[in-house]
Write a protein that holds these residues in place. Structure first.
Motif, PDB file in Angstrom:
ATOM      1  N   LEU A  44       0.780  -1.386   0.042  1.00  0.00           N
ATOM      2  CA  LEU A  44       0.140  -0.183  -0.097  1.00  0.00           C
ATOM      3  C   LEU A  44       0.854   1.303   0.140  1.00  0.00           C
ATOM      4  CD1 LEU A  44      -2.560  -0.875   2.882  1.00  0.00           C
ATOM      5  CD2 LEU A  44      -3.108  -0.876   0.246  1.00  0.00           C
ATOM      6  N   VAL A  45       0.348   2.333  -0.649  1.00  0.00           N
ATOM      7  CA  VAL A  45       0.858   3.486  -0.530  1.00  0.00           C
ATOM      8  C   VAL A  45       0.064   4.629   0.148  1.00  0.00           C
ATOM      9  CG1 VAL A  45       1.917   5.551  -1.964  1.00  0.00           C
ATOM     10  CG2 VAL A  45       2.045   3.335  -2.903  1.00  0.00           C
ATOM     11  N   ILE A  46       0.580   5.010   1.347  1.00  0.00           N
ATOM     12  CA  ILE A  46      -0.300   6.004   2.530  1.00  0.00           C
ATOM     13  C   ILE A  46       0.316   7.188   2.144  1.00  0.00           C
ATOM     14  CG2 ILE A  46      -0.685   5.930   4.704  1.00  0.00           C
ATOM     15  CD1 ILE A  46      -0.315   3.171   5.193  1.00  0.00           C
ATOM     16  N   PRO A  47      -0.478   8.064   2.203  1.00  0.00           N
ATOM     17  CA  PRO A  47      -0.144   9.601   2.019  1.00  0.00           C
ATOM     18  C   PRO A  47       0.984   9.992   3.452  1.00  0.00           C
ATOM     19  CG  PRO A  47      -2.510   9.408   1.869  1.00  0.00           C
ATOM     20  CD  PRO A  47      -1.914   8.179   2.322  1.00  0.00           C
ATOM     21  N   ASP A  48       1.513  10.777   3.454  1.00  0.00           N
ATOM     22  CA  ASP A  48       2.537  11.265   4.354  1.00  0.00           C
ATOM     23  C   ASP A  48       1.616  12.187   5.399  1.00  0.00           C
ATOM     24  OD1 ASP A  48       4.406  12.415   6.239  1.00  0.00           O
ATOM     25  OD2 ASP A  48       5.346  13.435   4.597  1.00  0.00           O
ATOM     26  N   PHE A  49       1.426  11.586   6.708  1.00  0.00           N
ATOM     27  CA  PHE A  49       0.283  12.342   7.361  1.00  0.00           C
ATOM     28  C   PHE A  49       1.056  12.938   8.646  1.00  0.00           C
ATOM     29  CE2 PHE A  49      -2.863   9.464   5.595  1.00  0.00           C
ATOM     30  CZ  PHE A  49      -3.947  10.283   6.054  1.00  0.00           C
ATOM     31  N   SER A  50       2.507  13.330   8.556  1.00  0.00           N
ATOM     32  CA  SER A  50       3.202  13.712   9.650  1.00  0.00           C
ATOM     33  C   SER A  50       2.776  15.423   9.822  1.00  0.00           C
ATOM     34  CB  SER A  50       4.726  13.961   9.085  1.00  0.00           C
ATOM     35  OG  SER A  50       4.917  14.469   7.804  1.00  0.00           O
ATOM     36  N   TYR A  51       2.351  16.032   8.791  1.00  0.00           N
ATOM     37  CA  TYR A  51       1.659  17.235   8.971  1.00  0.00           C
ATOM     38  C   TYR A  51       0.546  17.229   9.867  1.00  0.00           C
ATOM     39  CZ  TYR A  51      -0.170  21.974   8.023  1.00  0.00           C
ATOM     40  OH  TYR A  51      -0.658  23.244   8.197  1.00  0.00           O
ATOM     41  N   VAL A  52      -0.181  16.182   9.782  1.00  0.00           N
ATOM     42  CA  VAL A  52      -1.479  16.079  10.668  1.00  0.00           C
ATOM     43  C   VAL A  52      -0.958  15.706  12.025  1.00  0.00           C
ATOM     44  CG1 VAL A  52      -3.491  14.812  10.738  1.00  0.00           C
ATOM     45  CG2 VAL A  52      -2.752  15.477   8.543  1.00  0.00           C
TER      46      VAL A  52
ATOM     47  N   GLU B 127       1.619  16.462  13.487  1.00  0.00           N
ATOM     48  CA  GLU B 127       2.135  17.493  14.523  1.00  0.00           C
ATOM     49  C   GLU B 127       1.173  18.488  14.758  1.00  0.00           C
ATOM     50  OE1 GLU B 127       4.956  19.323  11.449  1.00  0.00           O
ATOM     51  OE2 GLU B 127       6.081  17.383  11.545  1.00  0.00           O
ATOM     52  N   ARG B 128       0.051  18.369  14.106  1.00  0.00           N
ATOM     53  CA  ARG B 128      -1.122  19.090  14.641  1.00  0.00           C
ATOM     54  C   ARG B 128      -2.238  18.484  15.344  1.00  0.00           C
ATOM     55  NH1 ARG B 128       1.992  20.756  11.011  1.00  0.00           N
ATOM     56  NH2 ARG B 128       2.392  22.695  10.673  1.00  0.00           N
ATOM     57  N   ALA B 129      -1.932  17.164  15.872  1.00  0.00           N
ATOM     58  CA  ALA B 129      -3.022  16.127  16.030  1.00  0.00           C
ATOM     59  C   ALA B 129      -4.086  16.889  17.465  1.00  0.00           C
ATOM     60  CB  ALA B 129      -2.152  14.939  16.790  1.00  0.00           C
TER      61      ALA B 129
ATOM     62  N   LEU C  42      -4.036   9.445  16.094  1.00  0.00           N
ATOM     63  CA  LEU C  42      -5.090  11.012  16.303  1.00  0.00           C
ATOM     64  C   LEU C  42      -6.140  10.601  17.154  1.00  0.00           C
ATOM     65  CD1 LEU C  42      -5.635  11.922  12.553  1.00  0.00           C
ATOM     66  CD2 LEU C  42      -4.105  12.870  14.211  1.00  0.00           C
ATOM     67  N   GLN C  43      -6.793   9.448  17.338  1.00  0.00           N
ATOM     68  CA  GLN C  43      -7.881   9.349  18.193  1.00  0.00           C
ATOM     69  C   GLN C  43      -8.931  10.322  18.390  1.00  0.00           C
ATOM     70  OE1 GLN C  43      -5.899   8.449  22.072  1.00  0.00           O
ATOM     71  NE2 GLN C  43      -4.879   6.760  21.181  1.00  0.00           N
ATOM     72  N   THR C  44      -9.666  10.596  17.067  1.00  0.00           N
ATOM     73  CA  THR C  44     -10.450  11.529  16.941  1.00  0.00           C
ATOM     74  C   THR C  44     -11.808  10.928  16.182  1.00  0.00           C
ATOM     75  OG1 THR C  44     -10.847  13.611  16.029  1.00  0.00           O
ATOM     76  CG2 THR C  44      -9.943  12.220  14.461  1.00  0.00           C
ATOM     77  N   PRO C  45     -12.956  11.506  16.430  1.00  0.00           N
ATOM     78  CA  PRO C  45     -14.122  10.698  15.803  1.00  0.00           C
ATOM     79  C   PRO C  45     -13.953  10.725  14.086  1.00  0.00           C
ATOM     80  CG  PRO C  45     -14.754  12.748  17.008  1.00  0.00           C
ATOM     81  CD  PRO C  45     -13.493  12.581  17.205  1.00  0.00           C
ATOM     82  N   VAL C  46     -14.718   9.498  13.802  1.00  0.00           N
ATOM     83  CA  VAL C  46     -14.667   9.536  12.227  1.00  0.00           C
ATOM     84  C   VAL C  46     -16.254   9.772  11.714  1.00  0.00           C
ATOM     85  CG1 VAL C  46     -14.294   7.816  10.258  1.00  0.00           C
ATOM     86  CG2 VAL C  46     -12.812   8.116  12.170  1.00  0.00           C
ATOM     87  N   TYR C  47     -16.513  10.505  11.048  1.00  0.00           N
ATOM     88  CA  TYR C  47     -17.861  10.562  10.536  1.00  0.00           C
ATOM     89  C   TYR C  47     -17.872  10.140   8.987  1.00  0.00           C
ATOM     90  CZ  TYR C  47     -18.716  13.934  14.478  1.00  0.00           C
ATOM     91  OH  TYR C  47     -18.579  14.596  15.521  1.00  0.00           O
ATOM     92  N   GLY C  48     -19.214   9.557   8.720  1.00  0.00           N
ATOM     93  CA  GLY C  48     -19.469   9.073   7.498  1.00  0.00           C
ATOM     94  C   GLY C  48     -20.927   8.379   7.373  1.00  0.00           C
TER      95      GLY C  48
END
Length: 113
Positions: free
Chosen positions: A39-47, A49-51, A77-83
């Protein structure tokens, strides 16, 4: 973070002052030249850093290129996921495979009529 101008890795962050929302959290499948890569996963480092600013992850739909990175991102991240109901059903299956379903905060939203 990914997905703009390509197929796969769909993910974007929107920020306003001290709040941020992540929209989609996808993966991309490797090219034939990417031997040994699953799999190729986006670089989430920016996110990451702002968790503390991330209030939610909003999923637009349940395709793998929009949900596939959730098992790798949610533990950090441990944040809610909406969908929608369908998208969350697909997400539940993916998180269960990774042993993460019990810790996930999944919140159903209704599509606009």
């Amino acid at each position: 973070m990914g997905g703009v101008g390509e197929i796969g890795r769909n993910s974007m962050i929107m920020e306003y002052e001290d709040d941020a929302i992540v929209i989609d959290c996808g993966v991309m499948f490797p090219d034939a030249e990417m031997l040994g890569v699953d799999l190729v996963i986006p670089d989430f480092s920016y996110v990451y850093e702002r968790a503390e600013k991330v209030r939610a992850i909003v999923i637009t739909h349940g395709h793998e290129d929009h949900i596939g990175a959730l098992p790798y991102v949610l533990p950090k991240l441990q944040t809610p996921v909406y969908g929608t109901k369908l998208a969350l059903g697909l997400i539940r299956g993916r998180l269960e495979e990774h042993g993460l379903l019990g810790d996930a905060d999944l919140r159903e939203i209704q599509p606009m009529q």
